[in-house]
Design a protein around this motif. Structure first.
Motif, mmCIF file in Angstrom:
data_model
loop_
_atom_site.group_PDB
_atom_site.id
_atom_site.type_symbol
_atom_site.label_atom_id
_atom_site.label_comp_id
_atom_site.label_asym_id
_atom_site.label_seq_id
_atom_site.Cartn_x
_atom_site.Cartn_y
_atom_site.Cartn_z
ATOM 1 N N SER A 56 -0.301 -17.811 -53.952
ATOM 2 C CA SER A 56 -0.032 -16.441 -54.432
ATOM 3 C C SER A 56 -0.671 -16.217 -55.795
ATOM 4 C CB SER A 56 1.463 -16.185 -54.526
ATOM 5 O OG SER A 56 2.052 -16.256 -53.254
ATOM 6 N N ASN A 57 -0.517 -17.175 -56.701
ATOM 7 C CA ASN A 57 -1.141 -17.060 -58.019
ATOM 8 C C ASN A 57 -2.655 -17.073 -57.904
ATOM 9 O OD1 ASN A 57 1.301 -16.960 -59.271
ATOM 10 N ND2 ASN A 57 1.302 -19.080 -59.933
ATOM 11 N N TRP A 58 -3.184 -17.924 -57.040
ATOM 12 C CA TRP A 58 -4.622 -18.046 -56.854
ATOM 13 C C TRP A 58 -5.217 -16.712 -56.404
ATOM 14 C CZ3 TRP A 58 -8.105 -17.826 -52.720
ATOM 15 C CH2 TRP A 58 -9.347 -18.419 -52.930
ATOM 16 N N LYS A 59 -4.531 -16.020 -55.516
ATOM 17 C CA LYS A 59 -5.020 -14.746 -54.980
ATOM 18 C C LYS A 59 -5.020 -13.616 -56.016
ATOM 19 C CE LYS A 59 -3.408 -15.499 -50.251
ATOM 20 N NZ LYS A 59 -2.498 -15.000 -49.208
ATOM 21 N N LYS A 60 -4.300 -13.786 -57.103
ATOM 22 C CA LYS A 60 -4.176 -12.719 -58.091
ATOM 23 C C LYS A 60 -5.478 -12.428 -58.835
ATOM 24 C CE LYS A 60 0.748 -13.223 -58.943
ATOM 25 N NZ LYS A 60 1.778 -13.640 -59.904
ATOM 26 N N HIS A 61 -6.352 -13.407 -58.945
ATOM 27 C CA HIS A 61 -7.602 -13.161 -59.672
ATOM 28 C C HIS A 61 -8.494 -12.248 -58.840
ATOM 29 C CE1 HIS A 61 -11.314 -13.645 -61.848
ATOM 30 N NE2 HIS A 61 -10.593 -14.135 -62.845
ATOM 31 N N LEU A 63 -11.577 -12.080 -58.364
ATOM 32 C CA LEU A 63 -12.715 -12.664 -57.661
ATOM 33 C C LEU A 63 -12.327 -13.568 -56.491
ATOM 34 C CD1 LEU A 63 -15.008 -13.491 -60.694
ATOM 35 C CD2 LEU A 63 -15.148 -11.543 -59.130
ATOM 36 N N HIS A 64 -11.066 -13.912 -56.367
ATOM 37 C CA HIS A 64 -10.626 -14.758 -55.251
ATOM 38 C C HIS A 64 -10.270 -13.899 -54.037
ATOM 39 C CE1 HIS A 64 -9.351 -18.365 -57.959
ATOM 40 N NE2 HIS A 64 -10.628 -18.385 -57.674
ATOM 41 N N PRO A 65 -10.511 -14.422 -52.838
ATOM 42 C CA PRO A 65 -10.136 -13.681 -51.626
ATOM 43 C C PRO A 65 -8.635 -13.403 -51.583
ATOM 44 C CG PRO A 65 -11.545 -15.531 -51.079
ATOM 45 C CD PRO A 65 -11.177 -15.685 -52.526
ATOM 46 N N LYS A 66 -8.274 -12.308 -50.953
ATOM 47 C CA LYS A 66 -6.862 -11.914 -50.868
ATOM 48 C C LYS A 66 -6.244 -12.211 -49.506
ATOM 49 C CE LYS A 66 -7.386 -10.170 -54.935
ATOM 50 N NZ LYS A 66 -8.116 -11.218 -55.617
ATOM 51 N N ILE A 73 -11.480 -19.360 -45.751
ATOM 52 C CA ILE A 73 -11.742 -20.803 -45.689
ATOM 53 C C ILE A 73 -13.221 -21.077 -45.930
ATOM 54 C CG2 ILE A 73 -11.746 -22.829 -44.162
ATOM 55 C CD1 ILE A 73 -9.202 -21.594 -42.869
ATOM 56 N N ASP A 74 -14.091 -20.292 -45.303
ATOM 57 C CA ASP A 74 -15.533 -20.447 -45.509
ATOM 58 C C ASP A 74 -15.900 -20.210 -46.982
ATOM 59 O OD1 ASP A 74 -15.883 -20.984 -42.815
ATOM 60 O OD2 ASP A 74 -16.565 -18.958 -42.325
ATOM 61 N N TRP A 75 -15.305 -19.184 -47.601
ATOM 62 C CA TRP A 75 -15.567 -18.866 -48.998
ATOM 63 C C TRP A 75 -15.166 -20.038 -49.895
ATOM 64 C CZ3 TRP A 75 -13.124 -18.439 -53.644
ATOM 65 C CH2 TRP A 75 -13.720 -17.668 -54.639
ATOM 66 N N ILE A 76 -13.954 -20.555 -49.689
ATOM 67 C CA ILE A 76 -13.463 -21.673 -50.498
ATOM 68 C C ILE A 76 -14.366 -22.893 -50.321
ATOM 69 C CG2 ILE A 76 -11.565 -23.339 -50.773
ATOM 70 C CD1 ILE A 76 -9.661 -20.979 -50.031
ATOM 71 N N PHE A 77 -14.738 -23.180 -49.089
ATOM 72 C CA PHE A 77 -15.592 -24.332 -48.817
ATOM 73 C C PHE A 77 -16.937 -24.185 -49.534
ATOM 74 C CE2 PHE A 77 -18.440 -26.836 -46.006
ATOM 75 C CZ PHE A 77 -17.811 -28.066 -46.146
ATOM 76 N N LEU A 78 -17.547 -23.006 -49.470
ATOM 77 C CA LEU A 78 -18.829 -22.774 -50.132
ATOM 78 C C LEU A 78 -18.692 -22.910 -51.643
ATOM 79 C CD1 LEU A 78 -21.806 -21.975 -50.070
ATOM 80 C CD2 LEU A 78 -21.065 -19.576 -50.070
#
Length: 122
Positions: A56-61, A63-66, A73-78
């Motif tokens: 939940s905190n990670w998604k708050k930025h 630039l991070h996917p929501k 998953i593909d975005w995080i892996f890249l």
């Protein structure tokens, strides 16, 4: 000490773990400092336990996917594959940044380092 042999892992069910184990036990030119991994994972785990870090905190930025889907998953892996090259070097004499970091302007916001990578991917 941590157990690092294959008997502690269920390698047969996970081809990624199986490949990673093979590489980590046979590599001669690349090494992973296990103490650093244990320190980082302990720190992340302790912060997650006290709710200082979560998905939940990670998604708050911005630039991070929501969403939580295959594209995320593909975005995080890249990003994780590329992230190693976005550390800034410190000038050893002054202990300050040499200011030659990768930077980008995205949606009228200037980013450097990890955040510049995220902006460039987006």
């Amino acid at each position: 000490m941590y157990q690092t042999d294959s008997s502690s892992l269920n390698l047969g069910l996970n081809p990624v773990l199986k490949s990673a184990y093979f590489i980590s036990t046979n590599s001669q030119d690349v090494q992973i400092p296990l103490d650093g991994i244990y320190q980082a994972s302990s720190k992340i785990y302790s912060l997650m336990k006290i709710k200082k870090y979560s998905t939940s905190n990670w998604k708050k930025h911005d630039l991070h996917p929501k969403t939580t889907d295959e594209k995320t998953i593909d975005w995080i892996f890249l990003v994780d594959l590329l992230n190693f090259s976005f550390w800034s070097d410190l000038d050893k004499a002054t202990n300050t940044s040499n200011n030659q970091k990768f930077s980008i302007t995205f949606k009228n916001q200037h980013y450097t380092g990890y955040w510049a990578l995220c902006a460039a991917i987006n």
